[in-house]
Design a protein around this motif. Structure first.
Motif, mmCIF file in Angstrom:
data_model
loop_
_atom_site.group_PDB
_atom_site.id
_atom_site.type_symbol
_atom_site.label_atom_id
_atom_site.label_comp_id
_atom_site.label_asym_id
_atom_site.label_seq_id
_atom_site.Cartn_x
_atom_site.Cartn_y
_atom_site.Cartn_z
ATOM 1 N N GLN A 22 -16.733 4.026 -21.501
ATOM 2 C CA GLN A 22 -15.725 2.973 -21.510
ATOM 3 C C GLN A 22 -15.569 2.413 -20.094
ATOM 4 N N ILE A 23 -15.595 1.099 -20.000
ATOM 5 C CA ILE A 23 -15.531 0.440 -18.702
ATOM 6 C C ILE A 23 -14.119 0.568 -18.120
ATOM 7 N N MET A 24 -14.049 0.850 -16.846
ATOM 8 C CA MET A 24 -12.772 0.883 -16.136
ATOM 9 C C MET A 24 -12.460 -0.518 -15.635
ATOM 10 N N THR A 25 -11.492 -1.161 -16.252
ATOM 11 C CA THR A 25 -11.127 -2.515 -15.855
ATOM 12 C C THR A 25 -10.257 -2.470 -14.588
ATOM 13 N N PRO A 26 -10.217 -3.549 -13.800
ATOM 14 C CA PRO A 26 -9.374 -3.557 -12.596
ATOM 15 C C PRO A 26 -7.899 -3.307 -12.897
ATOM 16 N N GLY A 27 -7.381 -3.882 -13.997
ATOM 17 C CA GLY A 27 -5.972 -3.682 -14.318
ATOM 18 C C GLY A 27 -5.642 -2.235 -14.608
ATOM 19 N N LEU A 28 -6.486 -1.569 -15.376
ATOM 20 C CA LEU A 28 -6.258 -0.161 -15.689
ATOM 21 C C LEU A 28 -6.400 0.702 -14.450
ATOM 22 N N TYR A 29 -7.362 0.393 -13.611
ATOM 23 C CA TYR A 29 -7.558 1.153 -12.375
ATOM 24 C C TYR A 29 -6.333 1.035 -11.467
ATOM 25 N N HIS A 30 -5.824 -0.172 -11.278
ATOM 26 C CA HIS A 30 -4.667 -0.368 -10.414
ATOM 27 C C HIS A 30 -3.439 0.340 -10.966
ATOM 28 N N TYR A 31 -3.274 0.311 -12.288
ATOM 29 C CA TYR A 31 -2.133 0.993 -12.922
ATOM 30 C C TYR A 31 -2.194 2.491 -12.659
ATOM 31 N N TYR A 32 -3.348 3.062 -12.872
ATOM 32 C CA TYR A 32 -3.503 4.505 -12.706
ATOM 33 C C TYR A 32 -3.350 4.928 -11.251
ATOM 34 N N VAL A 33 -4.028 4.214 -10.358
ATOM 35 C CA VAL A 33 -4.007 4.605 -8.942
ATOM 36 C C VAL A 33 -2.615 4.417 -8.351
ATOM 37 N N THR A 34 -1.885 3.391 -8.784
ATOM 38 C CA THR A 34 -0.531 3.187 -8.268
ATOM 39 C C THR A 34 0.397 4.310 -8.706
ATOM 40 N N GLU A 35 0.309 4.707 -9.973
ATOM 41 C CA GLU A 35 1.118 5.838 -10.434
ATOM 42 C C GLU A 35 0.766 7.111 -9.668
ATOM 43 N N LEU A 36 -0.505 7.341 -9.478
ATOM 44 C CA LEU A 36 -0.932 8.526 -8.750
ATOM 45 C C LEU A 36 -0.445 8.480 -7.309
ATOM 46 N N ALA A 37 -0.558 7.322 -6.663
ATOM 47 C CA ALA A 37 -0.118 7.188 -5.278
ATOM 48 C C ALA A 37 1.378 7.415 -5.143
ATOM 49 N N PHE A 38 2.149 6.983 -6.144
ATOM 50 C CA PHE A 38 3.591 7.173 -6.075
ATOM 51 C C PHE A 38 3.937 8.654 -6.027
ATOM 52 N N TYR A 39 3.260 9.454 -6.834
ATOM 53 C CA TYR A 39 3.565 10.887 -6.830
ATOM 54 C C TYR A 39 3.022 11.574 -5.586
ATOM 55 N N TRP A 40 1.933 11.066 -5.037
ATOM 56 C CA TRP A 40 1.515 11.557 -3.722
ATOM 57 C C TRP A 40 2.596 11.248 -2.688
ATOM 58 N N SER A 41 3.172 10.056 -2.745
ATOM 59 C CA SER A 41 4.198 9.681 -1.771
ATOM 60 C C SER A 41 5.441 10.553 -1.912
ATOM 61 N N LEU A 42 5.764 10.981 -3.140
ATOM 62 C CA LEU A 42 6.889 11.889 -3.319
ATOM 63 C C LEU A 42 6.638 13.217 -2.622
ATOM 64 N N MET A 43 5.392 13.655 -2.621
ATOM 65 C CA MET A 43 5.057 14.879 -1.903
ATOM 66 C C MET A 43 5.245 14.684 -0.400
#
Length: 413
Positions: A173-194
């Motif tokens: 399944q192709i990783m679209t830019p919109g899905l990638y940005h959604y996932y990475v932003t959520e992940l980055a937010f929890y990294w920032s909480l750390m």
């Protein structure tokens, strides 16, 4: 290291049968499959989110708090006392009646005065209402923004309207830019909480919260690495739907807008029940357990993924029951301020932290919420005591104090 890497990235665990990492290494021209290395972009983004949070809280949230008459700074500070400070730091922060009687005799203070000193001293180490308001406003802004983005993205995605598209062609399944940005932003937010934990005021559950954020980061990364990002995006959106309402309710509680706070709590409860008890099991679990079985078939990481989602659903049911029971008791007792009670805010804080597949190690996160609520309730108690003192010992605007003095003078005659 090579042997350890080969063991960790074992294809028979991560991928369906007859699929290898080599098969995913050469996507069609101009397309991209998810790769674990893509998630490294979340680290610099997390640092950027952390900086944005500092600026947001300092210049935007703080200004909003002052407009709502929530001033910075803590409550009343305890007067310096060597003996009590030594007891507080080395023996106990909550002395029992035996300790209170002994300290009262040593200092020639009333027991109530000793209790008040310890209460003020405990509050010095707790975040002020201004600080908590700014933190909630930041979380509210992020949760609302990421929910709107996720909903807008998923609205245009075929797997939102037919969840079988989460598994058609899997794992190619192709990783679209919109899905990638959604996932990475959520992940980055929890990294920032750390990151922010080391800057924020240290609380009693520091280690537990750190482990929780680490588990959340690991689980988001897990779903991305084996290309379950489509169904993962649905899970993220379902959980984000109620989080910003919780933070909004907390903000209005800090601002003492009780009617609005109660309304937002009711709205949060309704959205939570619908998303976690109806949409999540009927829509998402049905897809991950049955539709994926029919289209792709089970394999080791598939089993792990579904076990985690089932554990998350068990927690949804448990906390929904607990919130309903507490809210019912509060309403029956006529306590309109039930959202401020420690027993209510503890599960709410946990629910806010259960986002994004964060199942393990979450059930002990409620400790510092009690301290936050105790801090606000103790401040209110201090204010009440000060009001009573200004009105006279019996709280009748001081009118009985002169009467008592006249009675004493009459006896002396």
């Amino acid at each position: 290291m090579a042997a350890l890497s080969a063991w960790f990235w074992n294809e028979r665990f991560w991928l369906p049968h007859n699929v290898t990492w080599a098969d995913l290494a050469n996507p069609p021209p101009g397309k991209e499959y998810p790769k674990p290395g893509h998630l490294l972009a979340a680290l610099p983004l997390a640092l950027g989110i952390f900086v944005v949070r500092i600026l947001f809280e300092r210049f935007i949230a703080s200004a909003c708090a002052r407009r709502l008459h929530i001033q910075p700074g803590g409550g009343r500070r305890a007067q310096p006392n060597v003996l009590l400070e030594k007891v507080f730091t080395s023996i106990t922060k909550n002395p029992d009646s035996r300790h209170l009687d002994g300290l009262s005799k040593q200092l020639d203070w009333e027991v109530r005065k000793v209790q008040r000193w310890f209460r003020h001293r405990r509050n010095q180490d707790k975040p002020s209402t201004h600080t908590k308001f700014c933190e909630s406003m930041w979380r509210f802004s992020f949760y609302l923004g990421i929910f709107i983005y996720g909903l807008q993205f998923l609205w245009q995605s075929p797997w939102m309207w037919d969840t079988r598209h989460c598994w058609y062609g899997y794992p190619y399944q192709i990783m679209t830019p919109g899905l990638y940005h959604y996932y990475v932003t959520e992940l980055a937010f929890y990294w920032s909480l750390m990151f922010s934990q080391f800057r924020d005021i240290k609380r009693k559950d520091f280690l537990i919260m750190f482990i929780h954020h680490l588990a959340t980061v690991s689980l988001i990364s897990f779903s991305y690495a084996n290309n379950m990002a489509r169904v993962g995006s649905l899970v993220l959106c379902v959980h984000d739907a109620s989080d910003f309402l919780l933070e909004a309710a907390k903000m209005t509680n800090y601002a003492k807008c009780q009617r609005l706070c109660d309304f937002l709590f009711i709205l949060f409860s309704g959205v939570f029940y619908v998303t976690r008890l109806v949409i999540f099991p009927v829509w998402i679990l049905n897809s991950t357990m049955f539709e994926s079985w029919a289209i792709v078939g089970p394999y080791p990481s598939w089993w792990l993924f579904n076990v985690l989602l089932l554990l998350l659903q068990v927690l949804h049911i448990f906390w929904s029951y607990l919130i309903s029971r507490i809210a019912y008791k509060a309403i029956m007792r006529g306590k309109t301020r039930f959202i401020s009670s420690p027993s209510f805010l503890a599960p709410l804080r946990l629910l806010c932290l259960l986002d994004n597949f964060a199942v393990p190690l979450c059930t002990a996160v409620c400790n510092d919420v009690r301290s936050d609520v105790e801090s606000s309730s103790e401040e209110e108690r201090d204010a009440t005591e000060g009001l009573r003192a200004s009105k006279g010992e019996n709280g009748t605007n001081g009118h009985c104090a002169p009467a008592r003095a006249r009675t004493q003078n009459h006896s002396s005659w």
